[in-house]
Scaffold this motif. Structure first.
Motif, PDB file in Angstrom:
ATOM      1  N   ARG A 113      69.673  79.208  38.067  1.00  0.00           N
ATOM      2  CA  ARG A 113      70.928  79.569  37.397  1.00  0.00           C
ATOM      3  C   ARG A 113      71.350  78.534  36.363  1.00  0.00           C
ATOM      4  O   ARG A 113      72.222  78.783  35.542  1.00  0.00           O
ATOM      5  N   ARG A 114      70.695  77.363  36.399  1.00  0.00           N
ATOM      6  CA  ARG A 114      71.068  76.312  35.446  1.00  0.00           C
ATOM      7  C   ARG A 114      70.343  76.519  34.118  1.00  0.00           C
ATOM      8  O   ARG A 114      69.146  76.783  34.100  1.00  0.00           O
ATOM      9  N   PRO A 115      71.023  76.358  33.009  1.00  0.00           N
ATOM     10  CA  PRO A 115      70.327  76.399  31.721  1.00  0.00           C
ATOM     11  C   PRO A 115      69.578  75.091  31.494  1.00  0.00           C
ATOM     12  O   PRO A 115      70.029  74.022  31.912  1.00  0.00           O
ATOM     13  N   LEU A 116      68.423  75.180  30.861  1.00  0.00           N
ATOM     14  CA  LEU A 116      67.688  73.969  30.505  1.00  0.00           C
ATOM     15  C   LEU A 116      68.418  73.245  29.378  1.00  0.00           C
ATOM     16  O   LEU A 116      68.817  73.856  28.383  1.00  0.00           O
ATOM     17  N   LYS A 117      68.591  71.954  29.531  1.00  0.00           N
ATOM     18  CA  LYS A 117      69.261  71.173  28.491  1.00  0.00           C
ATOM     19  C   LYS A 117      68.288  70.887  27.359  1.00  0.00           C
ATOM     20  O   LYS A 117      67.164  70.475  27.577  1.00  0.00           O
ATOM     21  N   LEU A 118      68.747  71.130  26.150  1.00  0.00           N
ATOM     22  CA  LEU A 118      67.900  70.885  24.977  1.00  0.00           C
ATOM     23  C   LEU A 118      67.886  69.411  24.612  1.00  0.00           C
ATOM     24  O   LEU A 118      68.827  68.700  24.864  1.00  0.00           O
ATOM     25  N   ILE A 124      67.831  88.802  41.382  1.00  0.00           N
ATOM     26  CA  ILE A 124      69.258  88.457  41.463  1.00  0.00           C
ATOM     27  C   ILE A 124      69.652  87.550  40.308  1.00  0.00           C
ATOM     28  O   ILE A 124      70.704  87.721  39.683  1.00  0.00           O
ATOM     29  N   VAL A 125      68.791  86.571  40.004  1.00  0.00           N
ATOM     30  CA  VAL A 125      69.076  85.661  38.890  1.00  0.00           C
ATOM     31  C   VAL A 125      69.163  86.443  37.578  1.00  0.00           C
ATOM     32  O   VAL A 125      70.086  86.244  36.772  1.00  0.00           O
ATOM     33  N   ASP A 126      68.211  87.336  37.351  1.00  0.00           N
ATOM     34  CA  ASP A 126      68.227  88.134  36.121  1.00  0.00           C
ATOM     35  C   ASP A 126      69.481  89.000  36.049  1.00  0.00           C
ATOM     36  O   ASP A 126      70.088  89.150  34.985  1.00  0.00           O
ATOM     37  N   ARG A 127      69.848  89.572  37.179  1.00  0.00           N
ATOM     38  CA  ARG A 127      71.024  90.451  37.191  1.00  0.00           C
ATOM     39  C   ARG A 127      72.299  89.663  36.925  1.00  0.00           C
ATOM     40  O   ARG A 127      73.179  90.096  36.163  1.00  0.00           O
TER      41      ARG A 127
END
Length: 687
Positions: free
Chosen positions: A682-687, A593-596
């Protein structure tokens, strides 16, 4: 297959060759050894329960970055040494658990009514085989490093090794990445304490139809709702998780109800007597057998142990053999290509720091020493001459399959390394040699398992070693320090793995039968691959199998292969309890589901995903398995175990909620954990 003679791609490591950066420091060695202990023990727990393992290199790299910062800071090469030493625990544990539990399932000795290999399932035997097999995998990679890692740099990507190098190079992001992994670790630990100690969360909620039902008897739908299974499912992805659970659905909702409808309970009980689960039809026994009513209280489990496990073992054997046949052209070309590359590097030496390997003589002397050690150790099966032959076979098969494994994982990743197929091929060749020598007595079965077990350990460790050496090549590590670190990791891992296996097994005397019962081989720790290896050895040497059930599994695997689906994953799912594969499927579905939702390509299961979801899932696996291992250690002492059990709130909750309400509470808690995994993924990793 890439040409072995292709030109070397120009490569500039992250840390230049001329740089002198702290690398093989006491701090890095100690932290690496600590992670080797932790991940070695947790992998034993996971592999015995689920028949699966997950790559440890990336999580160790992430955790190392943050931990060493707390200890005064670190260099990228120190962090690389940590993950190199620590990751050895995972690969060796996988090789041990996939083979050596087979000692418990070999032919039964009439005098003791125990397996002829049970006496070899001891700490020192497991430690020795793990140590020697792991070292063989490392030593044989010494001459192959330049041939495969350096010369084939542009052709063999080594996905996990490359991803791990990216994590190390992005070390300034270590705080954010480590926080996500630690969050999963903390959540899983709290959840597991509530489940395994306080008993607030049901362990295996489910539903079983009545055995007396004329329409659908003994059908079972249940799930072991643990954090490690959810995390494993997310890591391996939706496709593999879906194939796994489909095998379980067929077994527990298809085959078991069919047998319950057609086969009388007396026949099922007689089969259990033959297999040693019951002593006498006239006495009460396992799975609630009542001689007065001729009925089982747990008919589903009785059928599972009487028939389904043998069908599943046949399917796993056929699935592994089919996988081996499909990869045979790759294996042959890989071996030829590796030898060609090795000959091309003959005599190559360099004063450069990044090209300094251990001397080639170490591999030769180490192999000779292995043969000698195998011959003289009295607690290994066989006499001196027999053990000498075992040592020679291990070196020969080990060299071939270490070479093959290293090249294959360079192309498709460690998770796709066909170790099971290689081990099956080794066992078949060994057993055929034994047959030619007339060695067909039961006493030779443990000897055959020693060969298969050590080759499996060596091939599994060689695959992981290759990924580590690729990581080092990319970041600019010193190869000889990595190779020494890998040997240290092997020693540490072998020490903890043997102990952990013994603690989790914890044999007890069955009051109903008077027989020694091991936890390994039960629904608590099914150990599917170990059972399979024993089944193969018994079938080839003693020819004492229920081949009618095994062949059902064989042709089930053939049918699945003809449908274009991985037969090995399906077969393992058919062998394992549905309670294991169903929660894994839930984790895989969340990943899908996350990938989709994100538009990403579905996970290939290679362990090279370093997103927030995979890091949190890794924490779930680590937290759940470590807590389970600690609880098992606490129960090793009866007094401490009773004190832990006294903390249980199960009785209070079931009185207030009822058994059904208690299980619903557990399902709700599992759903909350799944929702949290989805939100974090679903959260992007913060750089």
């Amino acid at each position: 297959m890439a040409d072995a003679g292709a030109p070397v791609v120009e490569h500039k490591p992250y840390v230049p060759d001329e740089a002198r950066v702290p690398e093989f420091t006491p701090k890095a060695i100690a932290v690496g050894a600590f992670f080797g202990l932790v991940f070695g023990a947790s992998t034993v727990y996971l592999a015995l329960k689920a028949g699966l393992t997950v790559s440890a290199s990336i999580p160790i790299a992430v955790l190392s970055i943050s931990l060493l910062k707390k200890l005064g800071g670190s260099t990228i090469l120190e962090n690389n040494i940590v993950q190199t030493i620590g990751s050895a625990g995972e690969s060796i544990a996988a090789g041990v658990v996939f083979t050596l539990p087979g000692f418990l399932f070999l032919a039964v000795d009439p005098s003791t009514r125990q397996s002829v290999g049970a006496s070899y399932f001891s700490y020192w035997t497991i430690f020795t085989l793990a140590l020697l097999g792991g070292m063989l995998g490392v030593l044989m990679m010494v001459p192959l490093r330049r041939a495969l890692i350096v010369k084939e740099h542009g052709n063999l990507p080594y996905p996990e090794g490359t991803a791990c190098a990216q994590v190390l190079i992005a070390g300034e992001r270590g705080g954010e990445m480590a926080r996500t992994a630690y969050m999963g670790l903390g959540f899983a630990t709290g959840y597991a304490v509530l489940q395994q100690i306080l008993k607030v969360i049901a362990e295996v909620p489910g539903y079983v139809t009545k055995a007396s039902s004329r329409i659908f008897p003994a059908a079972t739908v249940n799930a072991s709702i643990t954090p490690e299974y959810l995390g494993v499912g997310y890591i391996i992805g939706p496709r593999i998780a879906g194939v796994l659970v489909s095998g379980g659905v067929l077994a527990w909702v298809g085959i078991i109800p069919l047998i319950a409808s057609l086969v009388p309970t007396e026949t099922i009980a007689a089969q259990l007597v033959k297999l040693g689960y019951l002593t006498d039809l006239a006495k009460p026994g396992a799975y609630g057998w009542n001689p007065a009513t001729h009925a089982f209280a747990e008919l589903n489990r009785a059928i599972y142990y009487a028939y389904v496990r043998q069908i599943g073992a046949g399917a796993v054997a056929a699935g592994g053999f089919i996988t081996l046949l499909k990869t045979l052209p790759t294996i042959v070309s890989s071996f030829k290509g590796s030898l060609a590359s090795l000959r091309g590097e003959a005599g190559a030496a360099s004063a450069k720091r990044t090209e300094q390997d251990l001397p080639l003589g170490v591999t030769a002397l180490g192999s000779l020493a292995l043969v000698g050690i195998m011959a003289v150790l009295p607690f290994l099966p066989g006499n001196f001459a027999g053990r000498l032959l075992l040592g020679v076979l291990i070196v020969v098969f080990g060299f071939f399959f270490v070479t093959v494994a290293s090249r294959i994982v360079g192309l498709i990743g460690t998770s796709s390394n066909p170790v099971s197929g290689m081990t099956i091929a080794t066992l078949m060749a060994t057993c055929l040699l034994f047959l030619a020598l007339g060695w067909t007595d039961d006493m030779y079965q443990p000897m055959a398992l020693c060969v298969g077990g050590m080759v499996c350990i060596a091939a599994a460790n060689a695959g992981a070693t290759s990924q580590d050496l690729k990581t080092g090549y990319l970041v600019g590590a010193t190869p000889k320090y990595q190779q020494i670190g890998l040997l240290i990791g092997v020693v540490v891992a072998a020490a903890v793995i043997g102990f952990t296996v013994q603690v989790l097994d914890k044999p007890t005397v069955d009051a109903a039968t008077g027989l020694v019962r091991h936890q390994i081989g039960t629904e608590a720790f099914p150990a599917p691959q170990g059972t399979l290896m024993a089944t193969l050895i018994r079938g080839l040497l003693s020819q004492n199998l229920d081949w009618q059930f095994v062949l059902v599994g064989v042709f089930l695997a053939v049918t699945i292969e003809l449908c274009g689906v991985s037969p090995l994953s399906f077969a393992v799912g058919a062998y394992l309890p549905l309670s294991t594969t169903l929660p894994i499927f839930v984790g895989g579905a969340i990943k899908g589901i996350v990938d989709r939702r994100s538009g990403a390509r579905a996970s290939g299961g290679h362990g090279d995903d370093v997103g927030a979801g995979s890091l949190f899932a890794t924490g779930l696996v680590a937290g759940g398995t470590l807590t389970g291992t600690v609880v098992a250690f606490l129960h090793w002492s009866e007094k401490v175990g009773n004190a832990v059990d006294s903390l249980s709130l199960h009785a209070i909750l079931t009185r207030g909620l009822g058994e059904g309400g208690y299980e619903v509470l557990g399902v709700v808690c599992f759903a909350v954990m799944g929702l949290l995994l989805y939100q974090i993924a679903r959260r992007p990793l913060k750089l």
